[in-house]
Design an enzyme around this catalytic site. Structure first.
Site, PDB file in Angstrom:
ATOM      1  N   THR A   1       0.868  -1.177   0.000  1.00 19.52           N
ATOM      2  CA  THR A   1       0.000   0.000   0.000  1.00 19.52           C
ATOM      3  C   THR A   1       0.904   1.225   0.000  1.00 19.52           C
ATOM      4  O   THR A   1       2.009   1.175   0.538  1.00 19.52           O
ATOM      5  CB  THR A   1      -0.891   0.046   1.253  1.00 19.52           C
ATOM      6  OG1 THR A   1      -0.038   0.038   2.398  1.00 19.52           O
ATOM      7  CG2 THR A   1      -1.826  -1.133   1.324  1.00 19.52           C
TER       8      THR A   1
ATOM      9  N   GLU B   1      -5.568  -3.561  -1.455  1.00 15.38           N
ATOM     10  CA  GLU B   1      -6.044  -4.785  -0.798  1.00 15.38           C
ATOM     11  C   GLU B   1      -7.134  -5.497  -1.595  1.00 15.38           C
ATOM     12  O   GLU B   1      -7.565  -6.592  -1.237  1.00 15.38           O
ATOM     13  CB  GLU B   1      -6.578  -4.446   0.601  1.00 15.38           C
ATOM     14  CG  GLU B   1      -5.511  -4.025   1.608  1.00 15.38           C
ATOM     15  CD  GLU B   1      -5.201  -2.527   1.586  1.00 15.38           C
ATOM     16  OE1 GLU B   1      -5.482  -1.863   0.559  1.00 15.38           O
ATOM     17  OE2 GLU B   1      -4.674  -2.021   2.598  1.00 15.38           O
TER      18      GLU B   1
ATOM     19  N   LYS C   1     -14.718  15.924  11.883  1.00 12.49           N
ATOM     20  CA  LYS C   1     -15.727  15.699  12.920  1.00 12.49           C
ATOM     21  C   LYS C   1     -16.029  17.006  13.623  1.00 12.49           C
ATOM     22  O   LYS C   1     -15.263  17.482  14.441  1.00 12.49           O
ATOM     23  CB  LYS C   1     -15.242  14.634  13.904  1.00 12.49           C
ATOM     24  CG  LYS C   1     -15.140  13.296  13.203  1.00 12.49           C
ATOM     25  CD  LYS C   1     -14.491  12.223  14.031  1.00 12.49           C
ATOM     26  CE  LYS C   1     -14.313  10.991  13.154  1.00 12.49           C
ATOM     27  NZ  LYS C   1     -12.924  10.666  12.868  1.00 12.49           N
TER      28      LYS C   1
ATOM     29  N   TRP D   1     -20.373  14.618  10.972  1.00 10.05           N
ATOM     30  CA  TRP D   1     -19.276  14.476  10.022  1.00 10.05           C
ATOM     31  C   TRP D   1     -19.437  15.392   8.818  1.00 10.05           C
ATOM     32  O   TRP D   1     -20.519  15.531   8.279  1.00 10.05           O
ATOM     33  CB  TRP D   1     -19.201  13.031   9.523  1.00 10.05           C
ATOM     34  CG  TRP D   1     -18.702  12.071  10.558  1.00 10.05           C
ATOM     35  CD1 TRP D   1     -18.382  12.357  11.850  1.00 10.05           C
ATOM     36  CD2 TRP D   1     -18.489  10.672  10.382  1.00 10.05           C
ATOM     37  NE1 TRP D   1     -17.975  11.225  12.498  1.00 10.05           N
ATOM     38  CE2 TRP D   1     -18.029  10.172  11.621  1.00 10.05           C
ATOM     39  CE3 TRP D   1     -18.631   9.797   9.300  1.00 10.05           C
ATOM     40  CZ2 TRP D   1     -17.711   8.833  11.812  1.00 10.05           C
ATOM     41  CZ3 TRP D   1     -18.317   8.460   9.500  1.00 10.05           C
ATOM     42  CH2 TRP D   1     -17.847   7.984  10.733  1.00 10.05           C
TER      43      TRP D   1
HETATM   44  P1  ADP Z   1      -3.294   3.933  -0.223  1.00  9.61           P
HETATM   45  O1  ADP Z   1      -4.357   3.466   0.737  1.00  9.61           O
HETATM   46  O2  ADP Z   1      -1.942   3.664   0.274  1.00  9.61           O
HETATM   47  O3  ADP Z   1      -3.506   5.317  -0.762  1.00  9.61           O
HETATM   48  P2  ADP Z   1      -4.575   2.606  -2.388  1.00  9.61           P
HETATM   49  O4  ADP Z   1      -4.159   2.990  -3.740  1.00  9.61           O
HETATM   50  O5  ADP Z   1      -4.854   1.207  -2.118  1.00  9.61           O
HETATM   51  O6  ADP Z   1      -3.422   3.010  -1.490  1.00  9.61           O
HETATM   52  O7  ADP Z   1      -5.785   3.529  -1.970  1.00  9.61           O
HETATM   53  C1  ADP Z   1      -7.049   3.066  -1.664  1.00  9.61           C
HETATM   54  C2  ADP Z   1      -7.876   4.187  -1.153  1.00  9.61           C
HETATM   55  O8  ADP Z   1      -7.987   5.218  -2.115  1.00  9.61           O
HETATM   56  C3  ADP Z   1      -9.297   3.811  -0.856  1.00  9.61           C
HETATM   57  O9  ADP Z   1      -9.418   3.193   0.393  1.00  9.61           O
HETATM   58  C4  ADP Z   1      -9.995   5.158  -0.916  1.00  9.61           C
HETATM   59  O10 ADP Z   1      -9.825   5.883   0.276  1.00  9.61           O
HETATM   60  C5  ADP Z   1      -9.234   5.868  -1.994  1.00  9.61           C
HETATM   61  N1  ADP Z   1      -9.964   5.791  -3.261  1.00  9.61           N
HETATM   62  C6  ADP Z   1      -9.766   4.966  -4.292  1.00  9.61           C
HETATM   63  N2  ADP Z   1     -10.607   5.217  -5.297  1.00  9.61           N
HETATM   64  C7  ADP Z   1     -11.399   6.234  -4.892  1.00  9.61           C
HETATM   65  C8  ADP Z   1     -12.495   6.961  -5.467  1.00  9.61           C
HETATM   66  N3  ADP Z   1     -12.949   6.717  -6.695  1.00  9.61           N
HETATM   67  N4  ADP Z   1     -13.058   7.928  -4.718  1.00  9.61           N
HETATM   68  C9  ADP Z   1     -12.633   8.214  -3.477  1.00  9.61           C
HETATM   69  N5  ADP Z   1     -11.606   7.577  -2.893  1.00  9.61           N
HETATM   70  C10 ADP Z   1     -10.996   6.607  -3.581  1.00  9.61           C
END
Ligand code: ADP
Length: 547
Positions: free
Chosen positions: A186, A331, A444, A449
């Protein structure tokens, strides 16, 4: 009673073999670091991947060993995906935009045995070599006559020389479909990087799922250019999905600016692309400034962070390009949901269809999801009530590599494990999910929220705003209040008052940011997402005027 069908394991090698046999002359086109455009076919790619697999075997790479890459999107990277994974070893794609210390940390945590790199990353490789004693050799992905010497690397191997030593007779082994094929950490936007270890089975199922019409909808008629890097969750699976359907692949290499991407779109008849919102900001700017049009591009997947509605509209109205808003995570291999309309939506007025397409979308078969409150009870799908988003499915992780962080799952009353995404979302009656925020980013205020994403999307819709981010700042009365941080478009005039006026009538009064701060740049992480952790750090001594 058992079914009587052939017991053939789901292996990634079968995807490339399929492409080589049944779409043998379909092209893979790459912009190379050597400066030219390289083109060859799936048949040639598969043949070279087999030779590379044989060469790696001769180097002593065994099943289960990790082989790392620090590389752009290109044909050699594609060959490594299949050579390493296909032979039973594990390809570990590392994000070169991370700090070298973090790269060394990840390579050591993964236990990488070899590391293949694009020559532009030689300085990184030289900086980490001392710190990675387990890496036995460094494979330079460049033509031999262009390879610089390095006195810092003990075992520098040329990629092409290596492949030449591999036998064309190598045959893909029949592996257990549950064996590991790829490892991706990640990006650490929140906390320490953790490894997601994909299996052959999960990867092949994900490739099938991604190809579905209401997912990426990829086909043999497409020419696909993934802008999303192969080091960012396997370019969202495109290196597997494209050969599975026999689509042409176009790799942009290191040149990810709007002009270079646009040139490739036009010269290679690209119909389909994918990337995070920040890269499309650059592309749209280039295309608009120069009065250009897309002559073949039909659709693009945008995800990784929330796609601003203004961007969806611009692609649609100005260029006739459909945006498929997608949500996923490392994940999840990464695809979870995508926003496409259903039959019953076709008669809705355009504005209502637009509202649906702005959401993060509907799950594809292979992912189930639910939203729960803090006590773990499921929340109604009314499109309004938000809760913590949980997912499960055959391409969702059950634990992190080396058991990092213990058991990550939450269990329901029937004992089924769900992966908590760390995202806060609503789901509507039709099953369309909308991310309100990351649980760590949500503001918050007085026990209620406020969605930072909603406030950011509105700011970006203002013509004078180039980029915007909202963070929660401590407030003596409300706990936290929103602070809007804005980068203006070059030459644009904009005051705090004008921008706040722009919000009026569009949000509840108590959502109104307490202040606006103009900055030259907003820090972006290694995958092009806004780094809220860094922003919060930058504004740690800042006090709101309302405090
Ligand atoms: P990291 O968590 O390290 O940034 P990832 O690339 O796995 O790596 O990121 C996943 C996260 O990115 C998601 O849990 C979400 O918060 C955000 N995310 C992914 N796609 C979207 C989207 N279309 N809109 C909003 N948030 C998004």
């Amino acid at each position: 009673m058992q079914g009587l069908m052939m017991d053939m394991p789901l292996l990634i090698s079968t995807i490339l073999q399929h492409a080589a046999r049944h779409h043998g002359d379909t092209e893979i086109v790459s912009r190379r670091l050597e400066g030219d455009i390289h083109r060859y076919t799936y048949a040639q790619c598969e043949a070279r991947a087999r030779r590379m697999a044989d060469a790696l075997t001769r180097l002593g790479v065994h099943a289960g060993d990790r082989v790392a890459t620090l590389a752009w999107n290109g044909y050699r990277h594609m060959e490594i995906y299949y050579a390493v994974g296909g032979m039973g070893a594990v390809v570990h794609t590392i994000n070169p935009r991370l700090h070298p210390d973090q790269i060394a940390w990840i390579a050591n945590h993964a236990g990488d045995s070899y590391l293949a790199f694009d020559i532009s990353f030689l300085p990184i490789v030289e900086a980490i070599a001392d710190k990675c004693p387990n890496i036995r050799g460094w494979i330079a992905m460049i033509d031999p006559d262009r390879q610089p010497a390095s006195d810092k690397l003990a075992n520098l191997i040329n990629y092409e020389t290596l492949i030449e030593g591999g036998s064309a007779d190598f045959r893909w082994p029949e592996l257990d479909e549950r064996s590991a094929v790829a490892l991706c950490y990640t990006s650490g936007t929140t906390g320490n990087p953790k490894g997601a270890l994909y299996a052959h089975r999960s990867t092949v199922l994900h490739a099938y799922g991604a190809a579905l019409p209401d997912a990426m909808g990829a086909s043999a008629r497409d020419s696909i250019l993934p802008v999303v890097p192969m080091f960012h969750v396997n370019a969202w699976g495109i290196p597997y999905t494209a050969p599975l359907v026999g689509a042409k692949l176009v790799f942009p290499g290191a040149q990810l600016d709007g002009k270079s991407i646009y040139e490739l779109f036009e010269s290679e008849g690209v119909t389909y692309s994918a990337g995070v919102p920040t890269v499309w900001l650059g592309l749209l700017q280039h295309v608009k400034q120069n009065g250009l049009k897309f002559s073949t591009l039909k659709r693009t997947v945008i995800g990784g962070s929330a796609c601003p509605p203004a961007m969806i509209r611009s692609f649609n109205d100005d260029f006739g390009v459909d945006v498929i808003h997608a949500w996923g995570m490392t994940e999840l291999s990464p695809l979870g949901t995508l926003s496409r309309l259903q039959n019953k939506h076709m008669s809705l007025p355009e504005a209502e269809q637009q509202k649906i397409l702005e959401k993060q979308g509907h799950v594809i078969f292979g992912v189930d999801m639910k939203i729960v409150d803090d006590a773990g009870s499921e929340i109604a799908w009314d499109g309004k009530t938000y809760g913590n988003l949980l997912v499960r499915g055959p391409w969702v992780i059950r634990e992190y590599f080396r058991g990092e962080g213990g058991d990550p799952l939450e269990y329901d009353s029937e004992g089924r494990g769900w992966f908590p995404t760390g995202d806060v979302a609503t789901i509507d009656a039709d099953g369309y999910m909308q991310i309100t925020d990351r649980s760590k980013d949500v503001i918050k205020s007085g026990g209620e929220w406020i969605s930072s994403i909603d406030l950011e999307n509105l700011a970006i819709a203002h013509p004078a705003v180039a980029n915007a981010a909202v963070i929660g700042v401590v407030h003596p009365k409300w706990d936290e209040r929103p602070l809007l941080i804005v980068v203006k478009r070059p030459g644009a005039e904009l005051t705090k008052e004008e921008l706040l006026k722009f919000y009026e009538g569009k949000i509840a009064k108590w959502w109104m940011p307490d202040d606006v701060q103009f900055v030259d740049a907003i820090p972006l992480g290694a995958t092009g997402k806004i780094l809220k952790t860094k922003l919060r750090e930058q504004f740690k001594d800042y006090t709101l005027p309302t405090a």
